[in-house]
Enzyme design. Structure first.
Site, PDB file in Angstrom:
ATOM      1  N   MET A 336       1.100  -1.029   0.191  1.00 15.55           N
ATOM      2  CA  MET A 336      -0.124  -0.076  -0.102  1.00 15.55           C
ATOM      3  C   MET A 336       0.891   0.994  -0.111  1.00 15.55           C
ATOM      4  O   MET A 336       0.824   2.003  -0.120  1.00 15.55           O
ATOM      5  CB  MET A 336      -1.342  -0.223   1.362  1.00 15.55           C
ATOM      6  CG  MET A 336      -1.331   0.674   1.047  1.00 15.55           C
ATOM      7  SD  MET A 336      -3.222   1.338  -0.195  1.00 15.55           S
ATOM      8  CE  MET A 336      -4.209  -0.027   0.252  1.00 15.55           C
ATOM      9  N   ASP A 355      10.709   3.336   5.710  1.00 17.71           N
ATOM     10  CA  ASP A 355      10.638   1.904   6.637  1.00 17.71           C
ATOM     11  C   ASP A 355      11.480   1.910   7.087  1.00 17.71           C
ATOM     12  O   ASP A 355      12.476   2.604   8.015  1.00 17.71           O
ATOM     13  CB  ASP A 355      10.408   1.048   5.769  1.00 17.71           C
ATOM     14  CG  ASP A 355       9.399  -0.288   6.384  1.00 17.71           C
ATOM     15  OD1 ASP A 355       9.468  -0.500   7.441  1.00 17.71           O
ATOM     16  OD2 ASP A 355       8.409  -0.580   4.486  1.00 17.71           O
ATOM     17  N   VAL A 412       1.438   1.731   7.389  1.00 15.56           N
ATOM     18  CA  VAL A 412       2.539   0.505   8.368  1.00 15.56           C
ATOM     19  C   VAL A 412       0.511  -0.232   8.469  1.00 15.56           C
ATOM     20  O   VAL A 412      -0.580  -0.070   8.970  1.00 15.56           O
ATOM     21  CB  VAL A 412       2.871   1.007   9.476  1.00 15.56           C
ATOM     22  CG1 VAL A 412       4.196   2.168   9.727  1.00 15.56           C
ATOM     23  CG2 VAL A 412       1.579   1.666  10.567  1.00 15.56           C
ATOM     24  N   GLU A 414      -1.957  -2.618  10.410  1.00 15.90           N
ATOM     25  CA  GLU A 414      -3.474  -1.684  10.719  1.00 15.90           C
ATOM     26  C   GLU A 414      -3.413  -2.661  12.100  1.00 15.90           C
ATOM     27  O   GLU A 414      -4.160  -3.886  12.049  1.00 15.90           O
ATOM     28  CB  GLU A 414      -4.930  -3.362   9.901  1.00 15.90           C
ATOM     29  CG  GLU A 414      -6.438  -2.158  10.079  1.00 15.90           C
ATOM     30  CD  GLU A 414      -5.993  -0.566   9.691  1.00 15.90           C
ATOM     31  OE1 GLU A 414      -6.958  -0.133   9.947  1.00 15.90           O
ATOM     32  OE2 GLU A 414      -4.889   0.009   9.339  1.00 15.90           O
ATOM     33  N   LYS A 419       0.819   1.863  14.965  1.00 18.31           N
ATOM     34  CA  LYS A 419       0.529   3.084  14.685  1.00 18.31           C
ATOM     35  C   LYS A 419       1.084   3.879  15.243  1.00 18.31           C
ATOM     36  O   LYS A 419       1.341   5.621  14.886  1.00 18.31           O
ATOM     37  CB  LYS A 419      -1.080   3.009  14.132  1.00 18.31           C
ATOM     38  CG  LYS A 419      -1.301   2.553  12.595  1.00 18.31           C
ATOM     39  CD  LYS A 419      -2.710   2.145  12.739  1.00 18.31           C
ATOM     40  CE  LYS A 419      -2.736   2.026  10.657  1.00 18.31           C
ATOM     41  NZ  LYS A 419      -2.614   2.985   9.715  1.00 18.31           N
ATOM     42  N   HIS A 462      -7.980   7.399   3.513  1.00 22.21           N
ATOM     43  CA  HIS A 462      -7.833   5.543   3.680  1.00 22.21           C
ATOM     44  C   HIS A 462      -8.021   5.534   1.931  1.00 22.21           C
ATOM     45  O   HIS A 462      -9.227   5.519   0.972  1.00 22.21           O
ATOM     46  CB  HIS A 462      -9.362   5.277   3.444  1.00 22.21           C
ATOM     47  CG  HIS A 462      -9.651   3.745   3.235  1.00 22.21           C
ATOM     48  ND1 HIS A 462     -11.063   3.473   3.004  1.00 22.21           N
ATOM     49  CD2 HIS A 462      -8.460   2.928   3.476  1.00 22.21           C
ATOM     50  CE1 HIS A 462     -10.648   2.055   3.067  1.00 22.21           C
ATOM     51  NE2 HIS A 462      -9.525   1.833   2.898  1.00 22.21           N
ATOM     52  N   GLU A 474     -11.038   8.091   0.661  1.00 21.91           N
ATOM     53  CA  GLU A 474     -12.013   8.351   1.530  1.00 21.91           C
ATOM     54  C   GLU A 474     -11.378   9.716   2.779  1.00 21.91           C
ATOM     55  O   GLU A 474      -9.880   8.808   3.265  1.00 21.91           O
ATOM     56  CB  GLU A 474     -12.245   7.299   2.845  1.00 21.91           C
ATOM     57  CG  GLU A 474     -13.446   6.975   2.134  1.00 21.91           C
ATOM     58  CD  GLU A 474     -14.282   5.350   3.139  1.00 21.91           C
ATOM     59  OE1 GLU A 474     -14.960   5.375   3.459  1.00 21.91           O
ATOM     60  OE2 GLU A 474     -13.538   4.409   3.570  1.00 21.91           O
ATOM     61  N   ASN A 512     -15.789   1.148   3.911  1.00 21.33           N
ATOM     62  CA  ASN A 512     -15.572  -1.012   4.574  1.00 21.33           C
ATOM     63  C   ASN A 512     -16.889  -1.058   5.772  1.00 21.33           C
ATOM     64  O   ASN A 512     -17.050  -2.309   5.525  1.00 21.33           O
ATOM     65  CB  ASN A 512     -14.241  -0.558   5.777  1.00 21.33           C
ATOM     66  CG  ASN A 512     -12.887  -1.104   4.893  1.00 21.33           C
ATOM     67  OD1 ASN A 512     -13.192  -1.526   3.437  1.00 21.33           O
ATOM     68  ND2 ASN A 512     -11.412  -0.254   5.380  1.00 21.33           N
TER      69      ASN A 512
END
Length: 734
Positions: A336, A355, A412, A414, A419, A462, A474, A512
């Site tokens: 992602m 990262d 990162v 979920e 987070k 999102h 979103e 979702n």
């Protein structure tokens, strides 16, 4: 002769170059004024003996025309609706005349006795390409794109497109292009014989003049005696090979859900049996019929009117000035995060891709290298463009690199703890005023903002996977998110050419929540004993692009399990259906975690074999015989459960604008586009009818289909969502 939107060059050797360049517009579009000027020009050139030929081109760099103007289209609908209330027959007759106006002018040009060449310098869509098809010659720049995309917004090419295309190319290719709304490269258009020449842009007008100098005939082939259709007559051995396959192609592409697509098949079939003028009348008749359908009204509103408004920043705070985004950062270089970095770099932004270590960051940057390498091989990008894009992505594990960025996008894993840690480290390195955005897909933004020192600068963005292909984002507002953060997020989304919807904070946000309802309904069907193949076929028959079981495999079944368990941890066991959790637990225990694991609801054998539903599904629950299952009801259940959830999000204030629910549902998870989206599905049938349908399903399948208090209130008052919540630009069904 002088015109507001067109410039006429000098008459040289009897050739006049007409340049279309609308003042105060970035792109040429068809307005009533433009069409009136073309009409007048055709008459003037026909009467001028000194004019031997005309070149039509555009003064807009990289664009010939984008098609019809929004105001003209809305004006047509508004005039029809006003007239219909007084006299329906007169309203339809007036609509029929207006629907034929563009086609009338193009046909006048085609039969004026003077040869016209369209010099297509760039994007040429809809009525503009139909104008080009009416010209006697067509030459395009090698970078030009063209097509007839009207079917994608619920209608079809109504100015000669369904008649001229199958008279220029073979019937099968014509139908594929028309039914898909396909955009063609100049090379493909030439291969289909829809254009005559492809040249570099700087040679375009001269090549068009050469065609006229060479004695281009001012009469089209179909206006001459002895014209033969490319695929032969409809009733012929050749036709007998083509038309039986058309029904299959049509069903495959549309599921018979789109009146516009159905009309395309009828127009081509009936039109090829007739001379061109009568065929154009057939097209005009069907175009008038389609414009009166609910599907056309809803699709035009959502996919044309609303989408344009959202893309132009309808929800952007007016008090905040333009944001200059020079450099952004993406934390998390996984699939992602790498995708977000790629689209940002593609938009010309400098990107820090961060990262945990250099190897992980480099791996994310390599994603862009792989994408660009593929585009270069296909001729869709140059090596120089690929190198330039990669030069804009700096991979690093060092948080200090965030010190000069304007926006940080966290992408990162979920996990709330992960987070939180990343957010704290980023906040320490960011400059004052920079905005922090989380790409969470389910975790409420307000709770994530607790790890950031200034919640006004914290927002959710999102993205949907794969980022390069999915057009929706979103934008999630936390309880304390400020207008500067919202403006920055919207400016970023616009820069990367995505369509934004703005939603308020809740678990699962908008998309979702609806998707989970879609998959949950499939779980219920499985538990009831509905054969898995019927579940998948019903969903696709309802207009969904992917069946719910296949979709669950793509997002991962073990992720569904994690979401369920996280929901139970936060909200208690009653928040998750025990039968659903038992089903998912059983699949995960068997190692059936989805496509990524090679098996889930489907089995994924080695290529070239295709995926297929796991035969063991039928052993999980007692199976019903197919004839015992109401297939129409299955389709209704899928559409209703998602629409009902969308209605709940509006009632709760998560979504405040029905346009965003509609556009978000179509772009985000492919909600049956012919409906216009989740809210237009309700408004299209009427809230009262929707409530009655919900009650019938509730009586049979349980309280999950119970209408909300808002829906009952609206049904009693005769309201629609668009009237109650006041979105701009409403196109009501006739």
């Amino acid at each position: 002769m002088t015109y507001k939107n067109f410039t006429l060059g000098p008459n040289e050797e009897g050739i006049v170059v007409v340049t279309w360049d609308m003042p105060d517009r970035s792109m040429n579009v068809f307005t009533e004024e433009v069409m009136g000027e073309i009409d007048a020009m055709v008459d003037a050139f026909a009467a001028d003996e000194s004019v031997k030929g005309v070149v039509l081109t555009s003064g807009k760099a990289g664009s010939f025309t984008g098609g019809a103007d929004l105001k003209m289209l809305r004006g047509m609908f508004d005039a029809f609706e006003a007239k219909r209330r007084e006299d329906k027959d007169a309203a339809v007759a007036e609509l029929f005349t207006r629907c034929g106006e563009m086609g009338r002018i193009w046909r006048k040009l085609e039969t004026s006795g003077k040869p016209y060449v369209a010099a297509i310098n760039g994007t040429c869509m809809g009525g503009g390409f139909e104008l080009a098809l009416a010209c006697h010659g067509r030459v395009a720049a090698d970078s030009a794109k063209m097509g007839l995309p009207e079917v994608k917004v619920g209608i079809f090419p109504g100015a000669g497109g369904t008649q001229r295309v199958p008279r220029l190319t073979d019937t099968q290719s014509a139908l594929q292009m028309l039914l898909k709304g396909e955009t063609l490269s100049a090379a493909k258009a030439k291969a289909m014989k829809l254009i005559d020449e492809v040249v570099p842009a700087d040679q375009l007008v001269e090549k068009a003049k050469d065609m006229l100098r060479a004695g281009l005939k001012p009469v089209k082939a179909w206006d001459e005696k002895g014209f033969k259709l490319p695929s032969g007559p409809v009733y012929s051995p050749a036709g007998a090979q083509v038309w039986p396959a058309v029904a299959s192609l049509y069903r495959k592409e549309t599921g018979d859900n789109y009146p516009g697509a159905r009309a395309i098949v009828k127009c081509v079939y009936e039109g090829l049996l007739l001379p061109i003028d009568q065929a154009l009348k057939v097209e005009q008749r069907y175009f008038t019929e389609v414009l009166q359908t609910t599907e056309a009204a809803m699709m035009i509103r959502s996919l044309f009117v609303s989408m344009q408004a959202l893309n132009k920043g309808a929800r952007r705070p007016k008090e905040v000035g333009p944001t200059e985004l020079g450099k952004i950062a993406v934390i998390g270089a996984g699939f992602m995060g790498a995708g977000i970095a790629h689209v940002a770099a593609k938009a010309g932004l400098s990107v820090v891709l961060l990262d945990r270590d250099q190897e992980a960051a480099d791996k994310g940057r390599a994603h862009s290298a792989t994408v660009m390498e593929g585009l270069v091989k296909k001729g869709r990008a140059t090596k120089e463009e690929a190198e330039a894009l990669l030069s804009r992505i700096a991979a690093t594990p060092d948080y200090a690199a965030l010190g000069d960025v304007d926006l940080v996008v966290e992408a990162v894993f979920e996990d709330r703890k992960v987070k939180a840690e990343v957010t704290k480290r980023a906040a320490e390195a960011m400059k004052p005023g920079a905005i922090f955005a989380s790409n969470t897909s389910t975790i409420p933004i307000t709770s994530l903002a607790e790890s950031f020192p200034d919640p006004q600068r914290f927002i959710g963005i999102h993205f949907f996977s794969p980022v390069e292909k999915m057009m929706l984002t979103e934008i999630i507002m936390g309880e304390d998110t400020g207008s500067q953060a919202l403006a920055t997020a919207l400016d970023f989304v616009r820069a990367i050419k995505k369509t934004p919807i703005v939603v308020n904070d809740t678990r699962g946000f908008f998309a979702n929540r609806c998707v989970l309802r879609y998959m949950s309904e499939a779980y219920d069907m499985l538990i009831e004993g509905v054969p898995a193949a019927m579940i998948e076929n019903a969903a696709r028959g309802a207009g969904m692009p992917v069946g719910p079981l296949a979709l669950n495999d793509e997002v991962a079944i073990d992720l569904s399990q994690k979401i369920m368990r996280a929901t139970i941890a936060d909200l208690g066991e009653a928040a998750v259906d025990a039968g659903h959790l038992k089903l998912v637990d059983a699949l995960v225990a068997e190692g059936r975690i989805g496509r990524k694991g090679g098996k889930g609801f489907y089995d994924y054998p080695e290529k070239p074999a295709k995926k297929h539903l796991w035969p063991g599904l039928k052993n999980l629950f007692p199976q019903k015989r197919p004839e015992e299952v109401d297939f129409t009801e299955l389709k209704q259940r899928f559409l209703v459960t998602m629409a009902l959830e969308a209605a709940r999000t509006m009632e709760e204030g998560v979504v405040t604008d029905p346009r965003e629910a509609d556009v978000g549902s179509i772009l985000g998870f492919g909600y049956a586009p012919y409906t216009g989206g989740t809210i237009s599905y309700i408004d299209g049938m009427g809230v009262k009818s929707f409530v009655a349908l919900c009650e019938a399903l509730e009586a049979k399948h349980g309280e999950r289909f119970r209408p909300t208090p808002l829906l009952r209130e609206m049904a009693e008052r005769g309201e629609s969502f668009y009237s109650r919540f006041g979105a701009a630009a409403s196109v009501e069904a006739a």
